[in-house]
Design an enzyme around this catalytic site. Structure first.
Site, PDB file in Angstrom:
ATOM      1  N   LYS A  98       0.864  -1.182   0.000  1.00 52.68           N
ATOM      2  CA  LYS A  98       0.000   0.000   0.000  1.00 52.68           C
ATOM      3  C   LYS A  98       0.899   1.230   0.000  1.00 52.68           C
ATOM      4  O   LYS A  98       1.722   1.398   0.901  1.00 52.68           O
ATOM      5  CB  LYS A  98      -0.914  -0.007   1.218  1.00 52.68           C
ATOM      6  N   ASP A 135      -1.387  -2.330  -4.079  1.00 49.14           N
ATOM      7  CA  ASP A 135      -2.761  -2.349  -3.595  1.00 49.14           C
ATOM      8  C   ASP A 135      -3.420  -0.994  -3.855  1.00 49.14           C
ATOM      9  O   ASP A 135      -2.758   0.046  -3.818  1.00 49.14           O
ATOM     10  CB  ASP A 135      -2.797  -2.630  -2.091  1.00 49.14           C
ATOM     11  N   GLN A 164     -10.724  -1.554  -8.387  1.00 51.17           N
ATOM     12  CA  GLN A 164     -11.908  -1.850  -7.594  1.00 51.17           C
ATOM     13  C   GLN A 164     -13.165  -1.582  -8.419  1.00 51.17           C
ATOM     14  O   GLN A 164     -13.398  -0.448  -8.851  1.00 51.17           O
ATOM     15  CB  GLN A 164     -11.916  -0.972  -6.340  1.00 51.17           C
ATOM     16  N   ARG A 185      -5.109  -7.045 -10.539  1.00 54.32           N
ATOM     17  CA  ARG A 185      -6.003  -7.737  -9.607  1.00 54.32           C
ATOM     18  C   ARG A 185      -7.319  -6.962  -9.538  1.00 54.32           C
ATOM     19  O   ARG A 185      -7.338  -5.785  -9.178  1.00 54.32           O
ATOM     20  CB  ARG A 185      -5.387  -7.818  -8.214  1.00 54.32           C
ATOM     21  N   LYS A 188     -13.751  -6.062  -5.603  1.00 55.80           N
ATOM     22  CA  LYS A 188     -14.955  -5.229  -5.539  1.00 55.80           C
ATOM     23  C   LYS A 188     -14.687  -3.921  -4.809  1.00 55.80           C
ATOM     24  O   LYS A 188     -15.239  -2.887  -5.164  1.00 55.80           O
ATOM     25  CB  LYS A 188     -16.090  -6.001  -4.863  1.00 55.80           C
ATOM     26  N   ALA A 190     -13.157  -2.302  -0.688  1.00 56.19           N
ATOM     27  CA  ALA A 190     -13.436  -2.446   0.746  1.00 56.19           C
ATOM     28  C   ALA A 190     -13.427  -1.106   1.474  1.00 56.19           C
ATOM     29  O   ALA A 190     -13.239  -1.072   2.684  1.00 56.19           O
ATOM     30  CB  ALA A 190     -12.412  -3.382   1.379  1.00 56.19           C
ATOM     31  N   THR A 227     -11.728 -12.486  -5.583  1.00 58.96           N
ATOM     32  CA  THR A 227     -13.116 -12.590  -5.135  1.00 58.96           C
ATOM     33  C   THR A 227     -13.301 -13.840  -4.291  1.00 58.96           C
ATOM     34  O   THR A 227     -12.628 -14.849  -4.499  1.00 58.96           O
ATOM     35  CB  THR A 227     -14.092 -12.629  -6.323  1.00 58.96           C
ATOM     36  N   HIS A 228     -14.245 -13.753  -3.337  1.00 54.31           N
ATOM     37  CA  HIS A 228     -14.678 -14.928  -2.581  1.00 54.31           C
ATOM     38  C   HIS A 228     -16.100 -15.320  -2.971  1.00 54.31           C
ATOM     39  O   HIS A 228     -16.658 -16.268  -2.427  1.00 54.31           O
ATOM     40  CB  HIS A 228     -14.640 -14.643  -1.076  1.00 54.31           C
ATOM     41  N   ARG A 289     -11.657  -3.942   8.196  1.00 55.91           N
ATOM     42  CA  ARG A 289     -12.226  -4.030   6.843  1.00 55.91           C
ATOM     43  C   ARG A 289     -12.694  -5.450   6.538  1.00 55.91           C
ATOM     44  O   ARG A 289     -13.690  -5.646   5.843  1.00 55.91           O
ATOM     45  CB  ARG A 289     -11.217  -3.564   5.803  1.00 55.91           C
TER      46      ARG A 289
END
Length: 309
Positions: A98, A135, A164, A185, A188, A190, A227-228, A289
């Site tokens: 980050k 990130d 994102q 990457r 969605k 966070a 993704t999960h 988060r």
């Protein structure tokens, strides 16, 4: 309902002190964070890679407003890169950073400071046989982060970035980054973003995610599907099949401690499955988060509070 409250709590010093000092917190945090020191983290890496999983490592720290702290974060990543090289883990373990941990938010020249601090980390990663992914944080950092990416890719084209789908701009960013050699990457998102820059309804974020998937999988880069969501996993598999993507031409990514069985299932099917493994003492913001993202995570934490209090 609780998401925005938890995301606000992630930036509260008072709540940070309360949560961090609760006796039950650290045992629960261990579900999502692979230790506070590098040694235990590397043990986790070896365990995951032995099961056929790849990893990306995040030394936790963000929103740094002190130059010396930014340098300490840089040095922690340099130590990580050297450890990966010494352990021969470079081919299986990359690093995620980050830029706010490298000084991006500093009031005087933060962008240039972050670039100067992250460059030696990217160099060390290359020497270790691996790479770095930048990130993405809240919407105010996107332009700076993508500008750092463009500068780093001049010398290290394998440097990756995160986009994102919750942000209104992201389809355009996907198009710009879907070219030869790029690594993106897709997640969605966070962060609690305003309606002026981000979709507010989950259904809209999901639809945008699918549109972005199509752009990336149709491009010439290397998509990393973060993704999960079982539906998004299935959609990505079907899109990849239709577009003639081989299993080694994209990968799935999931967070450490979430959907472990699904991670192993995808790896067993021949997919590259990369686990995002955070470690370090500055775990509070990351942990909050994770609670905000999924009610199941929050329920797990509250049940632990009730049973261990």
């Amino acid at each position: 309902m609780f998401g925005p409250v938890l995301l606000a709590a992630a930036r509260s010093d008072g709540i940070r002190r309360l949560v961090s000092s609760a006796p039950v917190t650290r045992p629960v945090v261990r579900r999502f964070v692979a230790g506070e020191q590098l040694g235990p983290c590397l043990e986790t890496v070896r365990s995951l890679t032995a099961r056929g999983l790849d990893v990306t490592l995040d030394h936790l720290g963000e929103d740094t407003t002190d130059r010396s702290e930014a340098l300490r974060n840089r040095d922690a990543y340099l130590a990580l890169a050297h450890a990966l090289a010494d352990g021969g883990l470079g081919p299986r373990a990359e690093m995620s950073v980050k830029l706010s941990a490298f000084g991006q938010a500093l009031p005087d020249g933060g962008h240039d400071i972050a670039l100067a601090n992250v460059r030696p980390v990217v160099e060390a990663a290359a020497e270790a046989g691996t790479t770095v992914t930048l990130d993405m944080e809240d919407h105010t950092t996107v332009d700076s982060t993508l500008a750092v990416l463009a500068e780093l890719r001049r010398t290290f084209p394998q440097t990756g970035a995160v986009l994102q789908s919750c942000l209104l701009r992201t389809e355009d960013d996907c198009g710009a980054l879907a070219g030869e050699g790029s690594r993106v990457r897709l997640v969605k998102g966070a962060y609690d973003e305003p309606a002026s820059v981000a979709y507010q309804r989950k259904a809209d974020v999901d639809r945008a995610y699918v549109r972005c998937l199509k752009i990336l999988l149709s491009g010439r880069g290397y998509p990393m599907i973060g993704t999960h969501d079982p539906r998004m996993v299935s959609i990505a598999q079907e899109l990849a099949r239709r577009l003639g993507r081989k299993h080694d031409e994209f990968e799935f990514q999931m967070l450490y401690g979430i959907r472990d069985a699904e991670q192993l299932r995808l790896a067993a099917e021949g997919h590259r499955m990369r686990v995002y493994v955070p470690y370090g003492t500055d775990w509070y913001g990351y942990f909050m988060r994770r609670l905000a993202e999924r009610p199941a995570n929050l329920g797990f934490f509250l049940r632990s509070l009730a049973t261990r209090g």
